[in-house]
Motif scaffolding. Sequence first.
Motif, PDB file in Angstrom:
ATOM      1  N   ARG A 365       0.836  -1.195   0.000  1.00 37.14           N
ATOM      2  CA  ARG A 365       0.000   0.000   0.000  1.00 37.14           C
ATOM      3  C   ARG A 365       0.870   1.244   0.000  1.00 37.14           C
ATOM      4  NH1 ARG A 365      -2.673   1.330   4.151  1.00 37.14           N
ATOM      5  NH2 ARG A 365      -4.590   2.030   3.168  1.00 37.14           N
ATOM      6  N   ILE A 366       0.338   2.314  -0.569  1.00 35.80           N
ATOM      7  CA  ILE A 366       0.973   3.619  -0.446  1.00 35.80           C
ATOM      8  C   ILE A 366       0.321   4.300   0.748  1.00 35.80           C
ATOM      9  CG2 ILE A 366       1.488   5.817  -1.570  1.00 35.80           C
ATOM     10  CD1 ILE A 366       1.106   4.424  -4.257  1.00 35.80           C
ATOM     11  N   THR A 367       1.051   4.409   1.828  1.00 31.96           N
ATOM     12  CA  THR A 367       0.493   4.956   3.064  1.00 31.96           C
ATOM     13  C   THR A 367       1.042   6.335   3.398  1.00 31.96           C
ATOM     14  OG1 THR A 367       2.211   3.856   4.362  1.00 31.96           O
ATOM     15  CG2 THR A 367       0.160   2.651   4.028  1.00 31.96           C
ATOM     16  N   ARG A 368       2.077   6.744   2.687  1.00 31.81           N
ATOM     17  CA  ARG A 368       2.753   7.998   3.038  1.00 31.81           C
ATOM     18  C   ARG A 368       3.326   8.635   1.784  1.00 31.81           C
ATOM     19  NH1 ARG A 368       7.580  10.243   5.489  1.00 31.81           N
ATOM     20  NH2 ARG A 368       7.120  11.158   7.530  1.00 31.81           N
ATOM     21  N   ARG A 369       3.103   9.925   1.608  1.00 37.59           N
ATOM     22  CA  ARG A 369       3.682  10.634   0.465  1.00 37.59           C
ATOM     23  C   ARG A 369       5.205  10.716   0.622  1.00 37.59           C
ATOM     24  NH1 ARG A 369       5.578  14.950   2.707  1.00 37.59           N
ATOM     25  NH2 ARG A 369       4.447  16.101   4.332  1.00 37.59           N
ATOM     26  N   ALA A 370       5.884  11.046  -0.470  1.00 35.56           N
ATOM     27  CA  ALA A 370       7.329  11.242  -0.418  1.00 35.56           C
ATOM     28  C   ALA A 370       7.656  12.416   0.505  1.00 35.56           C
ATOM     29  CB  ALA A 370       7.874  11.503  -1.814  1.00 35.56           C
ATOM     30  N   PRO A 371       8.691  12.291   1.305  1.00 37.35           N
ATOM     31  CA  PRO A 371       8.984  13.333   2.300  1.00 37.35           C
ATOM     32  C   PRO A 371       9.685  14.545   1.697  1.00 37.35           C
ATOM     33  CG  PRO A 371      10.641  11.623   2.421  1.00 37.35           C
ATOM     34  CD  PRO A 371       9.629  11.151   1.400  1.00 37.35           C
ATOM     35  N   THR A 372       9.499  15.692   2.326  1.00 36.54           N
ATOM     36  CA  THR A 372      10.334  16.840   2.035  1.00 36.54           C
ATOM     37  C   THR A 372      11.704  16.597   2.659  1.00 36.54           C
ATOM     38  OG1 THR A 372       9.550  17.973   4.020  1.00 36.54           O
ATOM     39  CG2 THR A 372       8.374  18.431   1.960  1.00 36.54           C
ATOM     40  N   LEU A 373      12.688  17.364   2.235  1.00 33.04           N
ATOM     41  CA  LEU A 373      14.061  17.133   2.691  1.00 33.04           C
ATOM     42  C   LEU A 373      14.178  17.315   4.202  1.00 33.04           C
ATOM     43  CD1 LEU A 373      16.997  16.554   1.978  1.00 33.04           C
ATOM     44  CD2 LEU A 373      17.316  19.003   1.581  1.00 33.04           C
TER      45      LEU A 373
END
Length: 400
Positions: A365-373
């Motif tokens: 599953r995709i549970t979390r968007r890509a993080p900011t730096l």
Amino acid sequence: MSSDTPSAGPLSGLKVLEMGQLIAGPFAAKTLADFGAEVIKIEPPGSGDPLRQWRLLHNGTSVWWQVQSRNKKSLTLDLKQPEAREIVKKLAAECDVLIENFKPGVMEAWGLSYETLAEANPKLIMLRISGYGQTGPYKDRPGFGVVAEAMGGLRYLTGEPGRVPVRVGVSIGDTLASLHGVIGILMALHHRQASGKGQVVDVALYEAVFNCMESLLPEYSAFGAVREAAGSALPGIAPSNAYPCTDGWVLVAGNGDSIFTRLMRTIGRPDWADDPSLVGNAARVKRVDEIDAAIGAWTQTRSVTEVLTALNAAQVPAGRLYTARDIAEDPHYRARGMVETVTSADGLTLDVPGIVPKLSATPGRITRRAPTLGEDTSAVLREIGITPEQEARLRERGVL
């Protein structure tokens, strides 16, 4: 992003430290994260992973980043500084897997060799992806996927006969190495269950490519045959090629006795369908040019849709050449969950590739968007006992 009831992924509870950048290491970590692993990604302060700036950018960040780094946490560390490397040691002591794709010797120069890290954590599994592997006469050479594709034998075969070899349109060498790395990690985890011990998974980019080269080497060993580029055809397999239509190209795989029979009847060659001299792949290979010409003569007077309609009805494997637009609009992709929607940190709504493979009981599953730096730097540091005051001092010295 999936809105189904959350379920524990098959890798739930697995803790992964990602020290790689760009493609090979991060793709392996992304695959683990898609199935529930907690992935902490280390990035250099200021710039972060160079992939953040690759290809098409939205508000200064690559949309590729939204795929490659989904389900991950971002921790910024300047690994050139000793304090940062001490933090890596603390994290590695609590992780199951460490992934790196630096040039061989870099981790050792930082005091982060497997032997050093395993002293504190004997169960640690380290995936090491490099151009040529951790041993051998070429190990110190810089290696990118494009070079590995050449050394692995793939690039020599891609293109039209007599013309310059062309690259596959994606970084296939890196991705193949990533997937081999994931397989290695899973096997090492299985072994650890019995032994209690971790190990190193050593993946060379060129070897991952070479592992997929089918009969290339044994054909040379047995017959001295050097396989050459063949354009869109599949040498030694007939018929299997791309054929022209009035509005594009269609791929047809008629290599199989019953399939070939149905294909010949469909294109109006019942004589070949019933010809005993064309039974068996070896017999058809001898007349492949003649067969290809007949199929092409039939397809070139019809549209791609007309050809596919006829061949699908006859149960002959065939397909069109998909563009990004075709993929985005295809109902089968949607039905299989292979086009998912995410929202980036800056509010951009994106279609992104879904998760492979499909597990019936514990799907990814995709549970979390890509993080900011550096988004998760403070939270990760708290977990290993670094206080806000200590963090502030580390930031002042540029460690974070």
